[in-house]
Design a protein around this motif. Structure first.
Motif, short mmCIF file in Angstrom:
data_model
loop_
_atom_site.label_atom_id
_atom_site.label_comp_id
_atom_site.label_asym_id
_atom_site.label_seq_id
_atom_site.Cartn_x
_atom_site.Cartn_y
_atom_site.Cartn_z
N SER A 296 29.95 24.59 49.33
CA SER A 296 31.35 24.19 49.21
C SER A 296 31.99 24.17 50.58
O SER A 296 31.49 24.77 51.53
N GLY A 368 43.42 21.72 45.37
CA GLY A 368 42.85 21.45 44.06
C GLY A 368 43.76 21.92 42.94
O GLY A 368 44.85 22.47 43.16
N TRP A 372 39.38 20.96 36.31
CA TRP A 372 38.04 20.45 36.62
C TRP A 372 37.04 20.79 35.52
O TRP A 372 35.85 20.64 35.67
N SER A 385 32.47 19.90 40.21
CA SER A 385 32.83 20.44 41.51
C SER A 385 32.24 19.56 42.60
O SER A 385 31.28 18.81 42.35
N GLN A 421 37.74 19.05 46.60
CA GLN A 421 38.04 19.32 45.20
C GLN A 421 37.95 18.05 44.36
O GLN A 421 38.01 16.93 44.88
N GLY A 685 37.74 27.85 46.07
CA GLY A 685 38.54 26.89 45.34
C GLY A 685 39.49 27.54 44.36
O GLY A 685 40.05 28.62 44.62
N ILE A 702 33.54 28.51 40.99
CA ILE A 702 32.37 28.24 41.82
C ILE A 702 32.20 29.46 42.73
O ILE A 702 33.07 29.76 43.55
N LEU A 708 27.96 27.98 39.41
CA LEU A 708 29.05 28.10 38.45
C LEU A 708 28.95 29.42 37.70
O LEU A 708 27.86 29.81 37.26
#
Length: 735
Positions: A296, A368, A372, A385, A421, A685, A702, A708
């Protein structure tokens, strides 16, 4: 030469061969610190006597321009990474030589000091080592070892690692800095990026064994950063802001600069911006070759935090002050180096240098939203993601049960890496649509610009994973490429008639709206009205807006500004929202989340500026004062996820980041007790939220390992269960 146990430990912490190459050069010992009593750790009051156990499933890469950037702009995240025990590498791109005078500009000795740029560069290195040692061990005098490292063949940098915590590493590339915040200077990273110079030289600090200056071309510098990514193999990458806020007016220096160096003036330091842009290019180059594990990205505001309400509470700010005191050599400790043991320009004024906002605000460029996660047509939840610049997807294997599996590739390239994001809209027929932003770099004949993009679900694969078509562009509110770069992250809302509304902050700090029936047939961008009278110099709207359509079909929009929170609402369904009467709300220290209030309207959820206090604010009727309900402070910073369950009761669910960087949920039961439940995993995030096929709230994050994690209520309104990682699957996955 470090002892072999130190070498072995370093290799173990860093993941085997990832650091084997630089050690082959043969080590050299930096002057060892002398003395050094332990000092207090983070604001929790704990003291770190030894490094945490290694976490090989994750690694952190921080890329900064100057030695103090991470302390000011990336904390508390930076310290949490160092304290995790996982490999944490900070790449400092410039020497930070400035004017070569290690003294506060207003001090009596400043004018009499001779210019010594290599010496000042060395002092800043020592200051950063002290701050990192304090974060890792609680002792700012904890000794370091230093070895040369080549990110590119023939280009030596310095690799520093803390002997008591060798997972904590620094790499100094030593490039010449711009020496001015915004005055155009060809010999700078910005000059190299724009092509004003063909090569940017290095400036080794005093005492460095990297004695021979080298010069990087733009491609070589990009390749060197790509090599740093390969070396660390990170799961989390942190950089400064590649697209900062512009200054209210052009500077004389900018207007009179050579044509190739002209452009908009910005509120951030030009080195900050250029370092982040080079890192964008490096990530595009590295990931474009299909390399690297799931990572990320987070981009942090720099100097513009001065122009936004403070986002950190008093305890976190005090901790930043401690770290700045170590960096600024406030105690005048003897580290054994005649060049100096810290940056006296910061000195005891770390909370004041440049403005109080630097140390009191941590904000991200792409905050973000929590949207999601959404249910597929068959009731299974899907989560999305951005990892390695592309969208990845996880799915429940059975509706309302889990386990989750992924990550899967579900959509092709957007033409260049996506910003960090993604947002999902679920249409009435169960079809999903993804929204994101992408930044197009000024290579291959394209102008540097940003655009909003979206893609509709095209079907579901045999493996039960959703598939998507090709990305399409929504453009941006500002057509000019340079202005488009300041476009904010989009907030979306779906109307009962199937119209998708997309809202984003524009270059001028206003909110722009674009709508399309069925997520297609898009109309033109329209600007929402803004408050009458004199406006603050800059910015009007802070990054982090949100939108919601209420049960009657009216569109609500909320946006944080310097002194309050603004609210717009459609006079009637289908109409452009109009600015409401002043909310009277205190400034927000975070992005704002809108959630149904359970009475046909909308509530705004945010952190009150300068605190970790979570506020749930609701309008008191047409023209009435907003009422505020406060939750027990959660700690941490950033957007608070807010989700209201449908059906009877309509329980409000919240999720936030705590002081340890972990996710903490709040349900109806926990809100009546302690307010927040036990913390889950550290994450990046914003927590995502959705309702499963059994009517229970599901939260997902995340993790810092790129995986996840999800938690589900045992029943609607009840507390959340264990945070469970998704089952990793390689089929259809490139990460």
């Amino acid at each position: 030469m470090p002892s072999s146990p130190s070498r072995r430990r370093l290799l173990q912490v860093a993941g085997g061969g990832l650091v084997a190459a630089p050690l082959a050069y043969g080590g050299w010992q930096w002057l060892a610190p002398r003395g050094g009593a332990g000092v207090q750790g983070p604001s929790t009051g704990t003291t770190t006597g030894k490094p945490a156990s290694a976490a090989p499933d994750q690694a952190y890469l921080h890329v900064i321009a100057h030695a103090d950037d991470g302390i000011y702009f990336m904390n508390p995240d930076l310290e949490q990474s160092i304290r995790s025990g996982a490999l944490s590498v900070t790449v400092c791109m410039t020497s930070g030589e400035s004017d070569g005078r290690n003294a506060a500009p207003k001090s009596p000795q400043f004018k009499s000091l001779p210019t010594d740029r290599p010496g000042f560069a060395r002092a800043r290195i020592n200051g950063l080592r002290a701050a990192h040692a304090l974060m890792a061990t609680g002792d700012d005098n904890s000794p370091w070892s230093v070895e040369p490292v080549e990110l590119l063949p023939g280009f030596r940098s310095e690799l520093h690692y803390l002997r008591a915590a060798p997972h904590c590493q620094l790499i100094y590339m030593g490039l010449c800095e711009a020496r001015y915040v915004s005055v155009p200077r060809p010999v700078s990273m910005r000059g190299l990026w724009l092509g004003a110079i063909e090569q940017l030289p290095t400036l080794p600090g005093t005492g460095s064994t990297v004695r021979m200056p080298r010069a990087y071309t733009r491609d070589q510098l990009t390749d060197a950063l790509a090599a740093a990514i390969a070396r660390v193999n990170p799961t989390v990458i942190r950089t400064l802001d590649p697209t900062p806020l512009h200054a209210p007016r052009e500077t004389v220096a900018m207007m009179s600069a050579p044509t190739i160096l002209r452009g908009l003036s910005y509120l951030d330091h030009q080195d900050h911006t250029a370092s982040a842009r080079f890192m964008q290019a490096a990530m595009e180059r590295y990931w474009g070759a299909g390399k690297g594990r799931a990572a990320s990205v987070t981009n942090y505001f720099g100097y513009p935090t001065n122009y936004t309400p403070p986002s950190l509470d008093a305890a976190t700010t005090r901790r930043t002050a401690q770290l700045l005191n170590a960096y600024g050599w406030v105690d005048h400790r003897d580290c054994g180096d005649p060049s100096g043991c810290g940056d006296l320009k910061v000195g005891p004024n770390g909370l004041k240098a440049g403005g109080a906002g630097w140390a009191r605000g941590t904000r991200t460029r792409t905050p973000g939203t929590s949207r999601w996660i959404a249910p597929l047509k068959d009731g299974r939840l899907a989560a999305f993601s951005v990892l390695n610049g592309a969208v990845r997807c996880w799915v429940e294997r059975a509706a309302g049960k889990g386990p989750w599996a992924g990550p899967f590739d579900v959509v092709g390239s957007a033409g260049s890496p996506l910003d960090p994001q993604v947002e999902v809209v679920r249409h009435a027929d169960g079809t999903l649509q993804l929204f994101a932003t992408r930044t197009v770099l000024p290579f291959k004949g394209e102008k540097h610009h940003k655009e909003l993009v979206c893609v509709l679900q095209s079907g579901t694969g045999a493996d039960g994973v959703p598939r998507f078509g090709a990305w399409s562009s929504l453009g941006t509110p500002d057509a000019a490429p340079d202005k488009s770069l300041e476009t904010g992250f989009p907030a979306t809302a779906l109307a009962p008639d199937g119209t998708v509304h997309v809202l984003a902050r524009n270059w001028a700090g206003d909110v722009a709206l674009r709508s399309g029936r069925g997520g297609k047939d898009w109309g033109p961008w329209q600007l929402l009205d803004h408050p009458p009278g004199k406006q603050p110099p800059h910015p009007l709207v802070v990054e982090g807006i949100d939108a919601l359509v209420d049960p009657s079909g009216r569109l609500h929009v909320a946006a944080p500004v310097a002194k309050t929170v603004l609210h717009w609402v459609s006079p009637s369904p289908g109409e452009v929202p109009k600015l409401s009467a002043p909310t009277g709300l205190t400034p927000s220290g975070s992005a704002v989340s809108l959630v149904a209030d359970g009475k046909g309207g909308a509530s705004a959820v945010y952190r009150q500026a300068g605190t970790a206090q979570v506020a749930v604010a609701s309008p008191g009727g047409p023209g009435g004062a907003w009422t505020v309900a406060r939750r027990t402070p959660a700690g941490g910073y950033g957007r608070v996820t807010a989700y209201r369950l449908s059906g009877s009761g309509g329980t409000l669910v919240l999720a936030a980041r705590d002081n340890g960087g972990r996710v903490v949920p709040s349900s109806e039961e926990s809100a009546q007790a302690a307010g927040w439940e036990s913390p889950g995993v550290q994450f990046v995030g914003i927590p995502g939220a959705a309702q499963d096929s059994s009517g229970r709230a599901v939260l997902a994050v995340i993790g810092t390992d790129g995986q996840l994690y999800a938690s589900r209520q045992t029943r609607p309104g009840a507390r959340f269960g264990e945070w469970v990682p998704a089952v990793k699957e390689s089929a259809g996955s490139r990460v």
